[in-house]
Design a protein around this motif. Structure first.
Motif, PDB file in Angstrom:
ATOM      1  N   LEU A   1       6.705   4.467 -16.368  1.00  0.00           N
ATOM      2  CA  LEU A   1       6.458   3.187 -15.683  1.00  0.00           C
ATOM      3  C   LEU A   1       5.888   3.328 -14.266  1.00  0.00           C
ATOM      4  N   ALA A   2       5.684   4.536 -13.791  1.00  0.00           N
ATOM      5  CA  ALA A   2       5.147   4.694 -12.434  1.00  0.00           C
ATOM      6  C   ALA A   2       3.763   4.075 -12.321  1.00  0.00           C
ATOM      7  N   PHE A   3       2.927   4.253 -13.336  1.00  0.00           N
ATOM      8  CA  PHE A   3       1.584   3.681 -13.274  1.00  0.00           C
ATOM      9  C   PHE A   3       1.631   2.163 -13.379  1.00  0.00           C
ATOM     10  N   SER A   4       2.585   1.625 -14.104  1.00  0.00           N
ATOM     11  CA  SER A   4       2.739   0.168 -14.189  1.00  0.00           C
ATOM     12  C   SER A   4       3.109  -0.411 -12.832  1.00  0.00           C
ATOM     13  N   TRP A   5       4.007   0.268 -12.130  1.00  0.00           N
ATOM     14  CA  TRP A   5       4.370  -0.190 -10.779  1.00  0.00           C
ATOM     15  C   TRP A   5       3.193  -0.053  -9.826  1.00  0.00           C
ATOM     16  N   PHE A   6       2.437   1.028  -9.989  1.00  0.00           N
ATOM     17  CA  PHE A   6       1.216   1.215  -9.195  1.00  0.00           C
ATOM     18  C   PHE A   6       0.257   0.047  -9.434  1.00  0.00           C
ATOM     19  N   ALA A   7       0.050  -0.310 -10.694  1.00  0.00           N
ATOM     20  CA  ALA A   7      -0.860  -1.405 -11.036  1.00  0.00           C
ATOM     21  C   ALA A   7      -0.351  -2.731 -10.475  1.00  0.00           C
ATOM     22  N   LEU A   8       0.953  -2.952 -10.514  1.00  0.00           N
ATOM     23  CA  LEU A   8       1.518  -4.170  -9.938  1.00  0.00           C
ATOM     24  C   LEU A   8       1.226  -4.236  -8.438  1.00  0.00           C
ATOM     25  N   CYS A   9       1.399  -3.106  -7.764  1.00  0.00           N
ATOM     26  CA  CYS A   9       1.087  -3.061  -6.327  1.00  0.00           C
ATOM     27  C   CYS A   9      -0.387  -3.379  -6.089  1.00  0.00           C
ATOM     28  N   GLU A  10      -1.259  -2.860  -6.942  1.00  0.00           N
ATOM     29  CA  GLU A  10      -2.693  -3.146  -6.833  1.00  0.00           C
ATOM     30  C   GLU A  10      -2.971  -4.638  -6.941  1.00  0.00           C
ATOM     31  N   TYR A  11      -2.323  -5.283  -7.914  1.00  0.00           N
ATOM     32  CA  TYR A  11      -2.530  -6.717  -8.109  1.00  0.00           C
ATOM     33  C   TYR A  11      -1.998  -7.521  -6.926  1.00  0.00           C
ATOM     34  N   VAL A  12      -0.858  -7.130  -6.401  1.00  0.00           N
ATOM     35  CA  VAL A  12      -0.311  -7.829  -5.229  1.00  0.00           C
ATOM     36  C   VAL A  12      -1.283  -7.707  -4.056  1.00  0.00           C
TER      37      VAL A  12
ATOM     38  N   SER B   1       0.833  -1.208   0.000  1.00  0.00           N
ATOM     39  CA  SER B   1       0.000   0.000   0.000  1.00  0.00           C
ATOM     40  C   SER B   1       0.864   1.253   0.000  1.00  0.00           C
ATOM     41  N   VAL B   2       1.931   1.221   0.774  1.00  0.00           N
ATOM     42  CA  VAL B   2       2.867   2.353   0.782  1.00  0.00           C
ATOM     43  C   VAL B   2       3.496   2.509  -0.600  1.00  0.00           C
ATOM     44  N   GLY B   3       3.902   1.385  -1.189  1.00  0.00           N
ATOM     45  CA  GLY B   3       4.462   1.429  -2.540  1.00  0.00           C
ATOM     46  C   GLY B   3       3.461   1.956  -3.549  1.00  0.00           C
ATOM     47  N   MET B   4       2.217   1.535  -3.415  1.00  0.00           N
ATOM     48  CA  MET B   4       1.178   1.988  -4.330  1.00  0.00           C
ATOM     49  C   MET B   4       0.978   3.503  -4.222  1.00  0.00           C
ATOM     50  N   MET B   5       0.960   4.016  -3.003  1.00  0.00           N
ATOM     51  CA  MET B   5       0.807   5.471  -2.824  1.00  0.00           C
ATOM     52  C   MET B   5       2.000   6.225  -3.423  1.00  0.00           C
ATOM     53  N   TYR B   6       3.185   5.680  -3.219  1.00  0.00           N
ATOM     54  CA  TYR B   6       4.393   6.304  -3.757  1.00  0.00           C
ATOM     55  C   TYR B   6       4.343   6.370  -5.279  1.00  0.00           C
ATOM     56  N   PHE B   7       4.030   5.250  -5.920  1.00  0.00           N
ATOM     57  CA  PHE B   7       3.995   5.222  -7.380  1.00  0.00           C
ATOM     58  C   PHE B   7       2.838   6.039  -7.943  1.00  0.00           C
TER      59      PHE B   7
END
Length: 141
Positions: free
Chosen positions: A88-99, A71-77
């Motif tokens: 790629l920030a949104f891609s990392w955000f989406a990966l965090c969402e899936y995790v 969640s912290v990673g998702m907020m950061y990205f």
């Protein structure tokens, strides 16, 4: 219900509603539920917990930690994407969402360790006049 709402109300259609459903109804509610489940499980531990009780608690706690960190990673990205429009920030955000979503499902799957003697049976409802219903009543008596 929040995941259904987020699925059917895309961020392109209605961003403010999508965002609020995800943050308030999914993230906040699921984190509160998971933390309260872990706290209550810890408080209600018997003096000699079984292997399944230990496994369930450890798994739940680990998944809570994963969700909190992700969640912290998702907020950061998300911040990097919205403010700096970084590649790629949104891609990392989406990966965090899936995790988070997979960890949430895994958290709920631990019910098989919490209720090892229970079964879930999915079948059509029996009417009171059905011969099967009458047979079930006679078996249970």
């Amino acid at each position: 219900m929040a995941l259904v709402g987020v699925t059917y109300i895309s961020n392109k259609e209605n961003y403010p509603v999508h965002e609020k459903i995800f943050i308030i109804f999914f993230m906040a509610a699921s984190i509160c539920y998971m933390l309260s489940t872990c706290v209550l499980s810890y408080m209600n531990k018997s003096s000699t917990p079984t292997y399944l009780e230990k496994l369930s608690y450890r798994t739940k706690f680990s998944l809570c930690v994963i969700i909190a960190l992700t969640s912290v990673g998702m907020m950061y990205f998300f911040y990097k994407h919205r403010v700096y429009c970084e590649e790629l920030a949104f891609s990392w955000f989406a990966l965090c969402e899936y995790v988070i979503c997979f960890a949430n499902m895994a958290f709920h799957a631990t019910i098989i360790w919490d209720l090892p003697d229970q079964e879930i049976v999915i079948c059509p409802p029996l009417s009171h006049s059905s011969p099967n219903y009458q047979g079930m009543i006679k078996k249970n008596e």
